[in-house]
Motif scaffolding. Sequence first.
Motif, PDB file in Angstrom:
ATOM      1  N   TYR A 125      60.184  44.587  92.761  1.00 31.40           N
ATOM      2  CA  TYR A 125      58.769  44.354  92.431  1.00 31.40           C
ATOM      3  C   TYR A 125      58.001  43.878  93.660  1.00 31.40           C
ATOM      4  N   THR A 126      58.558  42.905  94.383  1.00 32.80           N
ATOM      5  CA  THR A 126      57.845  42.346  95.539  1.00 32.80           C
ATOM      6  C   THR A 126      57.802  43.314  96.713  1.00 32.80           C
ATOM      7  N   GLU A 127      58.766  44.229  96.784  1.00 32.23           N
ATOM      8  CA  GLU A 127      58.818  45.168  97.907  1.00 32.23           C
ATOM      9  C   GLU A 127      58.207  46.527  97.567  1.00 32.23           C
ATOM     10  N   SER A 128      57.681  46.661  96.361  1.00 34.14           N
ATOM     11  CA  SER A 128      57.137  47.941  95.921  1.00 34.14           C
ATOM     12  C   SER A 128      55.850  48.279  96.659  1.00 34.14           C
ATOM     13  N   TYR A 129      55.778  49.520  97.156  1.00 37.40           N
ATOM     14  CA  TYR A 129      54.568  50.000  97.833  1.00 37.40           C
ATOM     15  C   TYR A 129      53.605  50.645  96.841  1.00 37.40           C
ATOM     16  N   ILE A 130      54.164  51.080  95.713  1.00 40.31           N
ATOM     17  CA  ILE A 130      53.340  51.714  94.686  1.00 40.31           C
ATOM     18  C   ILE A 130      53.267  50.778  93.492  1.00 40.31           C
ATOM     19  N   VAL A 131      52.078  50.268  93.228  1.00 37.24           N
ATOM     20  CA  VAL A 131      51.880  49.342  92.126  1.00 37.24           C
ATOM     21  C   VAL A 131      50.944  49.973  91.110  1.00 37.24           C
ATOM     22  N   ARG A 157      65.263  24.568  83.468  1.00 39.52           N
ATOM     23  CA  ARG A 157      64.470  25.424  84.357  1.00 39.52           C
ATOM     24  C   ARG A 157      63.445  26.255  83.585  1.00 39.52           C
ATOM     25  N   ILE A 158      63.304  25.950  82.308  1.00 37.30           N
ATOM     26  CA  ILE A 158      62.390  26.726  81.473  1.00 37.30           C
ATOM     27  C   ILE A 158      60.927  26.555  81.893  1.00 37.30           C
ATOM     28  N   ALA A 159      60.582  25.380  82.460  1.00 35.40           N
ATOM     29  CA  ALA A 159      59.195  25.139  82.881  1.00 35.40           C
ATOM     30  C   ALA A 159      58.754  26.102  83.987  1.00 35.40           C
ATOM     31  N   PRO A 160      59.519  26.203  85.103  1.00 33.58           N
ATOM     32  CA  PRO A 160      59.126  27.184  86.129  1.00 33.58           C
ATOM     33  C   PRO A 160      59.224  28.628  85.625  1.00 33.58           C
ATOM     34  N   ALA A 161      60.125  28.876  84.676  1.00 38.17           N
ATOM     35  CA  ALA A 161      60.245  30.226  84.106  1.00 38.17           C
ATOM     36  C   ALA A 161      58.987  30.564  83.314  1.00 38.17           C
ATOM     37  N   TYR A 162      58.469  29.562  82.615  1.00 40.34           N
ATOM     38  CA  TYR A 162      57.222  29.773  81.860  1.00 40.34           C
ATOM     39  C   TYR A 162      56.070  30.067  82.825  1.00 40.34           C
ATOM     40  N   LYS A 163      56.061  29.354  83.956  1.00 42.90           N
ATOM     41  CA  LYS A 163      55.011  29.568  84.955  1.00 42.90           C
ATOM     42  C   LYS A 163      55.066  30.990  85.505  1.00 42.90           C
ATOM     43  N   LYS A 164      56.279  31.464  85.820  1.00 39.00           N
ATOM     44  CA  LYS A 164      56.430  32.831  86.331  1.00 39.00           C
ATOM     45  C   LYS A 164      55.988  33.857  85.286  1.00 39.00           C
ATOM     46  N   LYS A 165      56.347  33.605  84.033  1.00 38.61           N
ATOM     47  CA  LYS A 165      55.954  34.514  82.953  1.00 38.61           C
ATOM     48  C   LYS A 165      54.435  34.567  82.822  1.00 38.61           C
ATOM     49  N   THR A 166      53.799  33.408  82.923  1.00 42.00           N
ATOM     50  CA  THR A 166      52.342  33.332  82.811  1.00 42.00           C
ATOM     51  C   THR A 166      51.664  34.037  83.973  1.00 42.00           C
ATOM     52  N   GLU A 167      52.189  33.847  85.184  1.00 41.91           N
ATOM     53  CA  GLU A 167      51.614  34.504  86.356  1.00 41.91           C
ATOM     54  C   GLU A 167      51.737  36.024  86.237  1.00 41.91           C
ATOM     55  N   ALA A 168      52.902  36.477  85.763  1.00 44.54           N
ATOM     56  CA  ALA A 168      53.117  37.921  85.599  1.00 44.54           C
ATOM     57  C   ALA A 168      52.145  38.490  84.561  1.00 44.54           C
TER      58      ALA A 168
END
Length: 215
Positions: A125-131, A157-168
């Motif tokens: 995902y982070t290295e993808s050139y086509i988004v 670790r559910i708190a940072p996981a929730y943050k990543k989910k929200t950002e996505a």
Amino acid sequence: MLDFINKFSEEELHDFGLFIRSHYHNTVNNVIILFDYLCTLYPKISKKDISKEVISFVIYGEREVNEPKIKKLFTDFRDVLIRFLKQNEFQKDDSAGKIMLLRSFRQMRFKNKYRALLNSFRKDYTESYIVNENTYADMYKAEEENFNYLLFAVDRRIAPAYKKKTEALDHYLVFQKLKNYYDYVISEVFLTKDIEVEKLFVKEILTYVERNLSD
């Protein structure tokens, strides 16, 4: 049904033949007989070729038409065809397969395999050139799987996981908003025949990006 079969490439027809002969996907022998008959007429199968009278004689060797039996045969054939088309579409979408596999690893508690696949997904995902919209949607699904994994594992670790989910999710929604607005711009171009509308949209986006980069 005829449209699909006639428009199949020879390779697709061959693959459908393998699919239809698999006991996992089809257990009705007359469906195979019908397929073999259609293959002799491909790619110019007509409605006349699959009339009730013709099918009754070719498949069952009967002059007298048994309508319920013919209808069931066509339904069985259609159901196998739909499953084949669905599988083809699924196989074309590598990300969808990875999401399903990630979910399976999570549900079966294959911790190492799960973590390796999730990290691989994030790296791609982070290295993808086509988004595109699928990229953002898939990343959200992956982070949601990770949130559920940690939730059921009662992992702190559910708190940072929730943050990543929200950002996505935020990325996905912003992309959808922009795409929807761009679709509106394109529709206006078609209506007004004024390509300046599209240029203005691009200019506004570039201005917004430059302003936020400078901040």
